[in-house]
Design a protein around this motif. Structure first.
Motif, mmCIF file in Angstrom:
data_model
loop_
_atom_site.group_PDB
_atom_site.id
_atom_site.type_symbol
_atom_site.label_atom_id
_atom_site.label_comp_id
_atom_site.label_asym_id
_atom_site.label_seq_id
_atom_site.Cartn_x
_atom_site.Cartn_y
_atom_site.Cartn_z
ATOM 1 N N ARG A 79 0.872 -1.181 0.000
ATOM 2 C CA ARG A 79 0.000 0.000 0.000
ATOM 3 C C ARG A 79 0.904 1.225 0.000
ATOM 4 N NH1 ARG A 79 -4.939 -0.732 4.172
ATOM 5 N NH2 ARG A 79 -5.875 0.813 2.780
ATOM 6 N N ASP A 80 0.646 2.116 -0.946
ATOM 7 C CA ASP A 80 1.525 3.277 -1.084
ATOM 8 C C ASP A 80 1.139 4.378 -0.088
ATOM 9 O OD1 ASP A 80 -0.735 4.476 -2.046
ATOM 10 O OD2 ASP A 80 -0.113 4.470 -4.148
ATOM 11 N N THR A 88 -3.292 3.167 -1.325
ATOM 12 C CA THR A 88 -3.761 2.389 -2.465
ATOM 13 C C THR A 88 -2.948 1.104 -2.595
ATOM 14 O OG1 THR A 88 -4.119 4.490 -3.559
ATOM 15 C CG2 THR A 88 -4.260 2.497 -4.939
ATOM 16 N N ARG A 134 -1.048 -1.643 -4.484
ATOM 17 C CA ARG A 134 -0.371 -1.771 -5.765
ATOM 18 C C ARG A 134 0.332 -3.123 -5.845
ATOM 19 N NH1 ARG A 134 0.664 2.799 -8.770
ATOM 20 N NH2 ARG A 134 -0.122 4.736 -7.840
ATOM 21 N N VAL A 172 -6.037 -3.471 -9.980
ATOM 22 C CA VAL A 172 -5.034 -3.022 -9.014
ATOM 23 C C VAL A 172 -3.818 -2.541 -9.803
ATOM 24 C CG1 VAL A 172 -3.537 -3.705 -7.102
ATOM 25 C CG2 VAL A 172 -5.828 -4.673 -7.292
ATOM 26 N N PRO A 173 -3.420 -1.269 -9.624
ATOM 27 C CA PRO A 173 -2.299 -0.752 -10.412
ATOM 28 C C PRO A 173 -0.975 -1.363 -9.969
ATOM 29 C CG PRO A 173 -2.965 0.846 -8.758
ATOM 30 C CD PRO A 173 -3.945 -0.279 -8.671
ATOM 31 N N GLY A 174 0.021 -1.253 -10.831
ATOM 32 C CA GLY A 174 1.362 -1.694 -10.470
ATOM 33 C C GLY A 174 2.188 -0.522 -9.985
ATOM 34 N N VAL A 175 3.488 -0.700 -9.937
ATOM 35 C CA VAL A 175 4.400 0.371 -9.558
ATOM 36 C C VAL A 175 5.139 0.784 -10.826
ATOM 37 C CG1 VAL A 175 6.422 0.933 -8.165
ATOM 38 C CG2 VAL A 175 4.647 -0.566 -7.243
#
Lengths: 308, 518
Positions: free
Chosen positions: B152-153, B157, B159, B342-345
């Motif tokens: 979680r960033d 969120t 990721r 779910v986004p990546g980095v």
């Protein structure tokens, strides 16, 4: 059941029993020295070590006994290494053991590694080992499915018990100067009470030896234990056998049991050390025969890799 | 007696999962209340109980042959039902896309001809194995078990940090953590319902049986382990035990006329599905490393002949290569016609000269990782590295640009963790596990939360001093206080009554509970 797992279970049985019986041997040796102050401590230490198969020489002193038989993790005869061996075998068969059984072995190993045996006084340390072994055996009997795997565990336990009881008997038989030798061995086997209930307080060497060797109802006697081992082997062997015994192990153990049972009762004390050595030999051959028949898979043909 | 969370201060710029800017987050309200009610001293006692329980149970992992207990923190990590729904959907989506991708890579290769990903990205991966090309798995599944690492960033969120579709480990600790923490903190369970995790072995076994070669009515499943010296041996044994199948080593198996058999006390017995925990390279000395004694000669041929299923499939490593990771959003769009849930980095591909140049300029502020690493090995965190280390890194990357990727330093979220008897913020990640049975991808609620125990540490791997936390996914019903109490009236509450009460009355209560219950 996987051959490798069967072998692990067999060795758990042997190692746990070995730890217990070694504690019993140390205990009886201690008692002999305490009760008879005329005993030469060095001679008694040497006879104990040689009964356990440890090489002794003129430098062997009573101070060697506890490291070799109890504390030294490098000595294969020590209780510490027997418990470590049981734990290592249990780890390899962990998915087969019941959780409780694994934990009872693991916690025993952990506490011994943390120096529990050194912290306790010697008699208390022997009691501790005996009790832990009983907990492990009882947990196994009460929580494991009594299938093939359990039979291998029982078989290992019985073969080890016969082997170690033979050593105990040798220890008593080779200390002829001591009046109390046999009654101490009875105590060491936890048989003293049972003996008194059976024969009354009229202990003679003859009666004591009879009880330890031949009693059909006492669970640590040689005949009883050999019978158990034979039963385990019979239930492992699925083949139909109408003639004789199939398998070298059952033949060997059966022959030894018959040799004990059908001997003239007056001769029970005769040539005991030699007969006990022969019995130990039979245990070791039977163990090898079981390995060859059932554990053969664990020494698989290896893939030969690398350069040609 | 000090309050448990009195001096707790989360670091600035970091998302703390228990305390936000407005104080306690609602997800943690119930847990926080119960822990505070116990008080610092009691929580410390319970924490000691946890560590001794793991030593007694032998819940360990191996580093260099030495067995160590796996540190388990007393404070569970809590995830709200809604958050979890997103994670679950995101994981399913990703695994589905990777399954399509692997089928395509070892099949027709349309993904290359359609220009979604260059063929060389796949063929240059050390985990691409031509030997399994055109090998169709019995039920079409290659990724029977996967572990998708999430963080979680700073905004909270979720990721995706990396995918693991070869042999992800850690699920055994999810099972043991739950048992240990719930027995250490039974009070915290009242008033909230937590998704159960103990169905995992059953799900896994069902998926493995479903993957058996066609024509086997009652398939024999085994777990293949490298042996007791493997760092995850505990897990292999636990899974075998809980699935009720044999745990075999390579030497227990033998291949005869294209069929796999195991050596038992009753002779050779057939094996149909191998849940292997041995790497591709060691699996079969005939096709891979010929000095390997961990596998079994002839396994791949048996699989090609359709007589045995190897799970996870051989060659899956191209799916979790970190360079392929940068293409996964495109793969999701290409195969599923969906946007990633779910986004990546953000990731720089170092084989791209312009990317490389930019990364080399900013090396001191980025994280550089090997594409096929695991266990936190080889990772260089720019802000922590010395000038010499960065120079060495530049040289290493220039020599093998395909082997590396770079990412910005992501501040992992923190959760309160008991360090020397005091609550401190520590960074965590999350590895949910997904099981693909062919009909359905099932995601184990929660997964493994790993926590970096040293202060400020961002690498959470157990081989680098990491511990773990029990992970609680609150049940979907999102019960109001009253509802949940009436629900648990038949459940955990009456159970605790029957334990402490002991009388005949409570016994009958617990019996009737058993009668209705699961």
């Amino acid at each position: 059941m996987l051959s490798r797992i069967a072998e692990s279970l067999f060795w758990i049985g042997r190692y746990v029993e070995r730890a217990e019986d070694t504690a019993r041997l140390i205990d009886v040796n201690l008692q002999l020295r305490v009760e008879d102050p005329t005993t030469d401590p060095t001679a008694s230490a040497r006879s104990l070590l040689s009964v356990m198969g440890v090489q002794t020489d003129e430098h062997t002193s009573p101070a060697d006994v506890l490291p070799m038989l109890m504390h030294d993790p490098a000595a294969p005869t020590s209780i510490v290494s027997a418990i470590a061996g049981a734990r290592e075998s249990a780890r390899r068969a962990r998915e087969t053991l019941s959780v409780e059984m694994w934990e009872s072995i693991n916690t025993t190993h952990n506490s011994v590694q943390r120096g529990q045996l050194k912290r306790l006084r010697l008699p208390a340390a022997c009691t501790y080992v005996r009790e832990r072994s009983t907990v492990i055996a009882g947990t196994a009997d009460n929580t494991m499915v009594q299938d093939e795997g359990w039979q291998f565990l029982v078989l290992g336990r019985c073969i080890e018990r016969v082997d170690m009881s033979a050593r105990l008997v040798t220890l008593a038989a080779t200390s002829p100067t001591q009046k109390s030798a046999w009654s101490n061995v009875l105590r060491a086997c936890g048989a003293h009470h049972a003996f008194l209930r059976t024969y009354g307080a009229m202990t003679t060497d003859q009666k004591a030896a009879e009880f330890l060797l031949l009693d059909r109802l006492f669970p640590r006697s040689l005949v009883y234990t050999l019978n158990q081992a034979e039963k385990a082997l019979a239930s492992l062997d699925q083949r139909e056998h109408r003639i004789g015994q199939s398998g070298d192990a059952s033949r060997l153990l059966g022959r030894e049991r018959a040799g004990l049972e059908f001997r003239d009762p007056d001769d029970v004390l005769m040539a005991l050390p030699e007969r006990m050595t022969q019995l130990q030999q039979a245990c070791s051959t039977a163990s090898a025969a079981v390995a060859e028949r059932y554990f053969e898979g664990s020494t698989a043909a290896l893939w030969q890799g690398g350069e040609w | 007696m000090t309050q448990l969370f009195e001096d707790y201060a989360s670091a600035p710029g970091v998302f703390d999962e228990m305390f936000g800017e407005d104080g306690l987050r609602p997800t943690y309200a119930a847990l926080h209340q119960r822990l505070c009610a116990l008080g610092s001293d009691e929580v410390r006692t319970r924490s000691d109980y946890l560590s001794s329980a793991y030593i007694d149970q032998g819940v360990t992992f191996d580093i260099g042959g030495e067995e160590r207990p796996f540190p388990l923190d007393i404070v569970p990590r809590v995830i709200a039902a809604q958050q979890w729904a997103t994670v679950e959907a995101g994981v399913k989506q990703r695994v589905t896309a990777i399954e399509h991708f692997l089928a395509d890579v070892y099949g027709e290769g349309k993904v290359f001809s359609d220009g979604v990903i260059p063929r060389r990205v796949v063929t240059s991966s050390p985990h691409f194995h031509r030997i399994v090309a055109r090998l169709e798995p019995a039920n079409g599944v290659r990724v029977h078990v996967s572990g998708i690492d999430l963080i979680r960033d700073a905004e909270g969120t979720f990721r995706v940090l990396e995918d693991n579709v070869r042999i992800p480990s850690g699920v055994s600790y999810v099972l043991t953590n739950r048992r240990a923490v719930t027995s250490a903190l039974p009070e915290t369970l009242t008033g909230q319902t937590i998704e159960a995790v103990n169905v995992y072995p059953q799900r896994l076994l069902a998926a493995l049986r479903a993957a058996a070669p066609s024509g086997t009515s009652d398939p024999t499943v085994v777990v293949l382990t490298p042996g007791v010296y493997n760092s995850a041996y505990f897990e292999h044994a636990l899974l075998a035990r809980m699935m009720g199948v044999e745990l075999v080593e390579g030497r227990d198996l033998v291949v005869q006329s294209g069929r796999v058999r195991m050596r038992t006390t009753r002779g050779l017995r057939p094996v149909h599905v191998i849940y292997r925990r041995v790497d591709d390279d060691f699996l079969d000395p005939v096709h891979f490393r010929n000095d390997s004694l961990l596998g079994c000669a002839g396994l791949i041929d048996a699989a090609r002949a359709g007589n045995v299923t190897i799970a996870n499939a051989v060659g899956n490593g191209v799916g979790d290569d970190k360079l392929v990771y940068t293409y996964v959003p495109d793969l999701i769009r290409y195969y599923l016609n969906e946007e990633p849930i779910v986004p990546g980095v953000d990731t720089w591909r170092l084989e791209d000269p312009s990317h490389r140049e930019e990364v080399f300029d900013r090396l001191h502020e980025l994280v550089v990782k090997p594409v096929d690493g695991s266990g936190g090995k080889g990772i260089v965190i720019g802000p922590r590295a010395s000038a010499e280390q960065l120079d060495t890194l530049r040289a290493t990357v220039s020599a093998d640009p395909r082997g590396w990727i770079a990412q910005p330093v992501v501040q992992l979220s923190t959760v309160p963790t008991m360090i020397d008897g005091v609550m401190k913020p520590r960074h965590v990640d999350l590895r949910p596990f997904a099981v693909n049975s062919g009909d359905d991808i099932w995601v184990l609620p929660g997964g493994l939360t790993r926590v970096a125990l040293p202060e400020g540490e961002l690498i959470v791997n157990s081989s680098q001093g990491g511990g773990s936390k029990d992970t609680w996914v609150l049940a979907e019903t999102g019960p109001t206080q009253a509802q949940s109490q009436s629900q648990s009236g038949g459940g955990s509450q009456s159970q605790s009554q029957s334990q402490s009460g002991g009388g005949s009355q409570s016994q009958s209560q617990s019996q009737s509970h058993d009668g209705e219950g699961a």
